[in-house]
Design a protein around this motif. Structure first.
Motif, PDB file in Angstrom:
ATOM      1  N   LEU A 157      30.253   9.332 -75.278  1.00 45.22           N
ATOM      2  CA  LEU A 157      30.668   7.872 -74.886  1.00 45.22           C
ATOM      3  C   LEU A 157      31.923   7.501 -75.536  1.00 45.22           C
ATOM      4  O   LEU A 157      32.245   7.818 -76.620  1.00 45.22           O
ATOM      5  N   ASN A 158      32.490   6.321 -74.968  1.00 43.59           N
ATOM      6  CA  ASN A 158      33.730   5.652 -75.450  1.00 43.59           C
ATOM      7  C   ASN A 158      32.931   4.446 -76.445  1.00 43.59           C
ATOM      8  O   ASN A 158      31.759   4.276 -76.239  1.00 43.59           O
ATOM      9  N   PRO A 159      33.895   3.939 -77.427  1.00 44.15           N
ATOM     10  CA  PRO A 159      33.276   3.001 -78.168  1.00 44.15           C
ATOM     11  C   PRO A 159      32.505   1.883 -77.373  1.00 44.15           C
ATOM     12  O   PRO A 159      31.497   1.184 -78.071  1.00 44.15           O
ATOM     13  N   ASP A 160      33.165   1.525 -76.471  1.00 45.98           N
ATOM     14  CA  ASP A 160      32.444   0.225 -75.590  1.00 45.98           C
ATOM     15  C   ASP A 160      31.340   0.889 -74.757  1.00 45.98           C
ATOM     16  O   ASP A 160      30.681  -0.024 -73.924  1.00 45.98           O
ATOM     17  N   GLY A 161      30.807   2.123 -74.890  1.00 48.99           N
ATOM     18  CA  GLY A 161      29.498   2.420 -74.122  1.00 48.99           C
ATOM     19  C   GLY A 161      29.681   3.138 -72.872  1.00 48.99           C
ATOM     20  O   GLY A 161      28.676   3.516 -72.133  1.00 48.99           O
ATOM     21  N   THR A 162      30.903   3.115 -72.266  1.00 51.88           N
ATOM     22  CA  THR A 162      31.243   3.916 -71.214  1.00 51.88           C
ATOM     23  C   THR A 162      31.417   5.203 -71.273  1.00 51.88           C
ATOM     24  O   THR A 162      31.766   5.770 -72.361  1.00 51.88           O
ATOM     25  N   ILE A 163      31.440   6.101 -70.359  1.00 52.16           N
ATOM     26  CA  ILE A 163      31.514   7.329 -70.521  1.00 52.16           C
ATOM     27  C   ILE A 163      32.853   7.972 -70.764  1.00 52.16           C
ATOM     28  O   ILE A 163      33.776   7.453 -70.364  1.00 52.16           O
ATOM     29  N   TYR A 164      32.875   8.911 -71.788  1.00 49.78           N
ATOM     30  CA  TYR A 164      34.048   9.407 -72.122  1.00 49.78           C
ATOM     31  C   TYR A 164      34.666  10.670 -71.138  1.00 49.78           C
ATOM     32  O   TYR A 164      33.677  11.608 -71.254  1.00 49.78           O
ATOM     33  N   THR A 165      35.615  10.686 -70.312  1.00 51.10           N
ATOM     34  CA  THR A 165      35.703  11.917 -69.397  1.00 51.10           C
ATOM     35  C   THR A 165      36.885  12.442 -69.568  1.00 51.10           C
ATOM     36  O   THR A 165      37.413  13.666 -68.971  1.00 51.10           O
ATOM     37  N   ALA A 166      37.775  12.198 -70.538  1.00 51.01           N
ATOM     38  CA  ALA A 166      39.092  12.900 -70.532  1.00 51.01           C
ATOM     39  C   ALA A 166      39.135  14.202 -70.765  1.00 51.01           C
ATOM     40  O   ALA A 166      39.675  15.095 -70.546  1.00 51.01           O
ATOM     41  N   ASN A 167      38.041  14.717 -71.763  1.00 45.95           N
ATOM     42  CA  ASN A 167      37.967  16.042 -72.110  1.00 45.95           C
ATOM     43  C   ASN A 167      37.380  17.000 -70.824  1.00 45.95           C
ATOM     44  O   ASN A 167      37.284  18.105 -71.068  1.00 45.95           O
ATOM     45  N   TYR A 208      35.685  15.565 -82.798  1.00 41.68           N
ATOM     46  CA  TYR A 208      35.356  14.000 -82.987  1.00 41.68           C
ATOM     47  C   TYR A 208      35.326  13.716 -84.712  1.00 41.68           C
ATOM     48  O   TYR A 208      34.713  14.269 -85.433  1.00 41.68           O
ATOM     49  N   VAL A 209      36.055  12.833 -85.207  1.00 38.03           N
ATOM     50  CA  VAL A 209      36.281  12.474 -86.462  1.00 38.03           C
ATOM     51  C   VAL A 209      36.090  10.987 -86.579  1.00 38.03           C
ATOM     52  O   VAL A 209      36.874  10.191 -85.994  1.00 38.03           O
ATOM     53  N   GLU A 210      34.853  10.736 -87.371  1.00 38.95           N
ATOM     54  CA  GLU A 210      34.698   9.010 -87.525  1.00 38.95           C
ATOM     55  C   GLU A 210      36.049   8.397 -88.032  1.00 38.95           C
ATOM     56  O   GLU A 210      36.659   9.066 -89.029  1.00 38.95           O
ATOM     57  N   GLY A 211      36.500   7.247 -87.390  1.00 43.31           N
ATOM     58  CA  GLY A 211      37.733   6.706 -87.899  1.00 43.31           C
ATOM     59  C   GLY A 211      38.906   7.289 -87.116  1.00 43.31           C
ATOM     60  O   GLY A 211      39.923   6.584 -86.808  1.00 43.31           O
ATOM     61  N   ARG A 212      39.108   8.727 -86.693  1.00 49.42           N
ATOM     62  CA  ARG A 212      40.070   9.278 -86.289  1.00 49.42           C
ATOM     63  C   ARG A 212      40.016   9.406 -84.739  1.00 49.42           C
ATOM     64  O   ARG A 212      40.685   9.222 -84.075  1.00 49.42           O
ATOM     65  N   GLY A 213      38.921   9.334 -84.255  1.00 52.43           N
ATOM     66  CA  GLY A 213      38.379   9.586 -83.045  1.00 52.43           C
ATOM     67  C   GLY A 213      38.424  11.069 -82.357  1.00 52.43           C
ATOM     68  O   GLY A 213      38.428  12.068 -83.315  1.00 52.43           O
ATOM     69  N   PHE A 214      38.477  11.187 -81.168  1.00 52.93           N
ATOM     70  CA  PHE A 214      38.523  12.538 -80.553  1.00 52.93           C
ATOM     71  C   PHE A 214      39.980  13.267 -80.836  1.00 52.93           C
ATOM     72  O   PHE A 214      40.690  12.951 -80.925  1.00 52.93           O
ATOM     73  N   HIS A 215      39.832  14.645 -80.848  1.00 54.59           N
ATOM     74  CA  HIS A 215      40.873  15.515 -80.841  1.00 54.59           C
ATOM     75  C   HIS A 215      41.473  15.608 -79.335  1.00 54.59           C
ATOM     76  O   HIS A 215      40.912  14.972 -78.395  1.00 54.59           O
ATOM     77  N   ASP A 216      42.530  16.384 -79.302  1.00 49.21           N
ATOM     78  CA  ASP A 216      43.511  16.392 -77.946  1.00 49.21           C
ATOM     79  C   ASP A 216      42.424  16.511 -76.722  1.00 49.21           C
ATOM     80  O   ASP A 216      41.921  17.749 -76.653  1.00 49.21           O
TER      81      ASP A 216
END
Ligand code: BGC
Length: 933
Positions: free
Chosen positions: A398-408, A787-795
């Motif tokens: 998920l993205n932080p706003d609860g929507t789905i994360y699809t970039a990967n 994924y790293v807390e604070g840094r976010g998703f990798h490429d």
């Protein structure tokens, strides 16, 4: 007739309270690793069974197999196809059928009787079965049928493969008369594409994405179904829907220009024997009709499926349906492509998952959380009006706003679109796609859905799950679950890298690293046997193995072959099958192929350092140099490529020498073992200094050299020390990629630094296995720092959350925490080692593994100052058991001094260690604790 004893385990040990006539009983009969397989194309099938016994020291001294052409004959104990007679042998694995030649369509019923160690016979086993399918092309009278896709606007007749949108799935049908009662009706079917077949309104079989992926330009698997019960006298109807699948659909990133074919096709042959002796057949041919106007408007493995419920045609798969609007099919005769049995277990649904929660992060945007990153699809109940479009999207995170994360997901659409009809409520489930996801977004509904409207249906090749594991570390328990889910998610006819993005290829390096863990989790014999064929099919005449297999579509993409540690899967995977299942035939079939790989690498690198012909040279992939974490060195972690490649060259050459020795090919065994020792010398010369320091001074370099036994004894402790220092330099974390991480763990435990391995597997800070779990992972990640807390998703270009290869640490858990190790000298678990090691965080563990010879249990715990180990060693096998003690006089079994115990023999002693040889049975050992090593 032997009876099983009733056994009760008490905390203090094992007490046998009731007995009966003793001995062994043959159970779990299998043919070519399958239970009652239909339609095999193996002319000399191999038979296996397991021996069950509650007695210690039991074994088989002889067997007799009966194979009959009818159940009745077998019940009369008449082996009209084969009566082996009493054979003095302790073999229970892969016994070659030795009866009269098996023709196409032969049915074989079989059973076995065994004699125990005292020569007492068992009763007959229960009855098992196999049937032979269509052995040659001449057996097929059917033709390929399909409906060519219409040209798109502005499209020329020239093939535009790989770049066009997915097409509607053709529906094909025909009716036929059965005049009389059917005694036996067998359906042989395959597709260029993927299919679902229906007979008289009902689905045949429960296979998903059949016939699965092979090198379609060489080989295609057919499936066999007994449909006798589904036929009726009078008019019958066959209906088949065919999707594009791997054959005609989009494959890999960028849409490769060379997919196998333009549109899907079907090949089907139904053979019926009637009660009055007549035979008839229904074939795919010009008598079929088809349509492209059905409800599946588009379907792709990556992109998902579009279903227009308004176009459903009730009754299309039954007699009496009016198909006047349908069109004649295109007919093509058979070509040279081989039609083969599907050896591995078909893909099928393994569970139903209910969502944990349902949220609405945006207006009318509903997100289900299934609680588990899974691979398959969803069943969805919807309510709405005709013409409404309900969209179902899938994501791993998920993205932080609860929507789905699809970039990967990169170019994978992973979206189902359901266009509703006017029925009040409808149920949707796609057919010819699959997704990797935990979260499901549903939009386009008129009213909020219910949580129970959606069900997650994970599916994979149903290789039996044959083990269980639990220990005192909750983190490692979760890790082992994640590894298993990673395997379930990447087993779809081939072992894939990832299930969510536009890739999903049989990357050879990944399965090389994961193969032993995979075997601890599931019975992979049939699956790997098939995959080794895929590897051979993709091998070039000059010996190169591919980056991934099947390879067909990528022939022109420059990704063909000879990558160190990727190509080597062509040696390592079959060898693992041999070690774990005792499969010699696979080695016989494969030896030339494995040998030619080594010959190729040697010919390109006569100086023995592998620097030429390294293909795409991925090396120790996703190592610390690709990790982005503050405070961690982001350079100098990658093992030098020449060192890495040369180590794999030496390792594979050693295995080929061992293969040759097993097969009795002494000249070749000598040749490759001499070559191996020359490569080893060259390796030491080029990369290892006298003080044990290696070129690059990387964790990975030491781990690999130690693990592949490339260092002299005197140098090993020095190299180990350098490896520990390199761990220290990387803030006490692992900086390797996936080829070295599990080897580093194995070598720490093997070389007296087990505590350090326990510490590393228990880390919760990044980069580590534990950090993935801290971040809620339910499968293995592709990158240490996906994924790293604070840094976010990798490429997002390369960031899968379901890649099994870092899960190869499961091998370390099995070999060291459970302590189970197969024995190269007596493959197929005829003999094995139990060497369980407590360590920081591990005060008890229990592992059960259904080996090809039966269930092995290692169950240990620390109690006060004693170490207790309960083991089960299957009948007809023996084990070497390591117990950590300084004083063998204090070793107890079942509460008695061990030297008084029959079937347990002290065979060795080392500092703080006693080694016993133990015959089959249940044992409860107890020793005073010494520090672990
Ligand atoms: C895959 C890997 C694979 C690699 C080759 C990636 O795209 O997902 O796991 O082994 O390519 O470097």
């Amino acid at each position: 007739m032997c009876m099983r004893m009733v056994v009760i385990w008490l905390a203090a040990g094992l007490i046998q309270i009731a007995g009966g006539e003793t001995g062994v009983e043959p159970v779990e009969l299998r043919c070519e690793y399958r239970v009652n397989p239909e339609g095999m194309d193996v002319r000399i099938p191999r038979l296996s069974w397991i021996l069950e016994s509650e007695e210690r020291g039991q074994k088989q001294t002889a067997y007799r197999v009966l194979v009959a052409s009818s159940r009745e004959a077998l019940d009369r104990n008449e082996g009209d196809l084969w009566d082996s007679g009493r054979i003095e042998s302790d073999q229970t694995l892969n016994i070659s059928y030795g009866g009269s030649a098996l023709e196409s369509r032969t049915q074989c019923w079989w059973k076995v009787q065994v004699w125990d160690r005292l020569g007492t016979p068992s009763g007959w086993s229960s009855v098992a079965y196999w049937s032979i399918g269509l052995l040659s092309k001449e057996d097929w009278s059917a033709a390929w049928i399909g409906i060519p896709r219409p040209l798109l606007e502005g499209e020329s007749e020239e093939p535009s493969r790989g770049h066009r949108p997915a097409q509607p799935a053709p529906m094909l049908r025909r009716t036929f008369e059965i005049n009389g009662r059917a005694l036996r009706a067998i359906l042989y079917i395959t597709a260029r594409g993927v299919y679902e077949v229906r007979l008289n309104g009902e689905r045949v079989g429960d296979h998903i994405l059949a016939p699965e992926w092979t090198a379609y330009d060489k080989r295609l698997q057919y499936q066999t179904f007994d449909v006798t019960e589904q036929l009726r006298s009078g008019e019958n109807a066959l209906g088949v829907i065919v999707g594009e699948g791997w054959y005609a659909g989009r494959l890999a990133w960028g849409g490769w220009p060379d997919v196998y074919g333009e549109y899907p096709r079907l090949l089907l042959q139904l053979e019926v024997e009637l009660a009055d002796g007549r035979k008839m057949a229904v074939m795919s041919n010009g008598a079929w009709r088809g349509t492209l106007e059905g409800p599946i408007r588009a379907s792709g493995l990556y992109d998902g499926e579009i279903v227009d419920a308004r176009l459903r045609m009730p009754g299309w798969d039954r007699p009496g349906f009016n198909d006047d609007e349908w069109i004649p099919v295109n007919v093509e005769t058979l070509d040279d492509v081989e039609l083969v049995w599907q050896r591995s277990q078909p893909i099928g649904i393994i569970k139903e998952l209910r969502p944990l929660s349902l949220t609405e992060p945006g207006d009318g945007v509903y997100v289900y959380d299934l609680g588990q990153n899974m691979v398959g699809w969803c069943r969805l109940k919807v309510r709405g009006s005709a013409g409404d479009t309900v969209r179902v999207r899938h994501a791993e995170r998920l993205n932080p706003d609860g929507t789905i994360y699809t970039a990967n997901l990169r170019g994978a659409g992973a979206t189902e679109k359901y266009i509703l009809s006017d029925s009040e409520e409808d149920l949707f489930e796609p057919r010819f796609t699959y997704h990797g996801f935990r979260y499901v977004e549903v939009t386009g509904l008129r009213a909020p859905p219910e949580i129970e409207d959606l069900t997650g249906l994970p599916f994979c090749s149903r290789a039996p799950e044959i083990s269980s594991f639990e220990c005192s570390s909750e983190l490692v328990n979760q890790l082992m679950q994640n590894i298993l889910w990673g395997q379930r998610g990447n087993l779809h006819g081939i072992p894939t890298d990832c299930p969510q993005r536009d890739e999903r290829l049989g990357w050879t390096g990944d399965i090389l690293a994961f193969s032993q863990t995979a075997i601890f989790n599931m019975d992979m014999a049939a699956f790997f046997y098939k995959f080794v064929q895929d590897l051979r099919d993709a091998q070039t005449p000059d010996g190169r193995y591919p980056d991934f297999a099947p390879m067909g579509p990528a022939r022109n993409t420059g990704r063909f072959g000879s990558v160190p540690a990727w190509g080597d899967a062509g040696v390592v995977v079959p060898w693992r099958v041999y070690l774990n299942y005792g499969d010699r035939r696979l080695l016989e079939e494969h030896f030339e192929s494995a040998r030619s790989w080594i010959d190729f690498v040697y010919a390109q690198n006569p100086d023995l350092i592998w620097v030429n012909a390294c293909g795409n040279n991925y090396s120790d992939w996703v190592n610390g140099d690709t990790v982005r974490l503050d405070g961690f060195p982001d350079q100098g972690n990658a093992v030098p490529k020449d060192l890495f490649a040369t180590a794999f060259f030496a390792n594979s050459t050693r295995i080929v020498a061992e293969m040759a020795a097993v097969l009795g090919r002494t000249g070749e065994a000598r040749h490759y073992s001499e070559l191996q020792s020359r490569i080893r010398d060259a390796f030491k010369e080029a990369f290892v200094q006298a003080d044990g320091r290696m070129k690059g001074d990387t964790q990975a370099g030491y781990a690999i050299a130690l693990n592949m036994d490339l260092l002299d004894d005197a140098v090993r402790p020095l190299a180990l020390q350098h490896m520990l220092e390199a761990i220290e330099r990387y803030n006490g974390h692992i900086s390797t990629g996936f080829h070295a991480a599990y080897r580093l763990m194995l070598e720490l435990s093997r070389n007296g630094r087990h505590e350090e391995a326990c510490r590393l597997v228990s880390l919760r800070t990044p980069p580590s296995w534990g950090y993935m779990i801290e971040q809620g992972a339910t499968t293995m990640w592709e990158r240490w720092d996906g994924y790293v807390e604070g840094r976010g998703f990798h490429d997002p270009g390369m960031n899968s959350f379901n890649h099994y290869m870092f899960g190869s640490v499961g091998e370390w858990v099995w070999r060291n925490i459970v302590g189970l190790n197969p024995d190269e000298e007596r493959p197929g678990y005829r003999h094995f080692t139990i060497h369980s090691r407590p360590g920081p965080g591990f005060s008890w563990a229990r592992g059960e593994y259904d080996s090809v010879c039966g269930k092995i249990i290692s169950n240990w715990r620390q109690e006060g100052d004693r170490f207790l180990l309960d083991v089960t060693i299957p009948a007809n096998t023996t084990a070497t058991v390591y117990l950590q003690t300084d004083d063998t006089d204090l070793v107890l079994e079942g509460g008695r001094p061990v030297e008084n115990v029959e079937w347990v023999k002290l065979i060795g002693r080392g500092p703080g260690m006693a080694v016993y040889r133990v015959d089959s049975g249940h044992y409860a050992f107890s020793v005073p604790m010494v520090s672990h090593r």
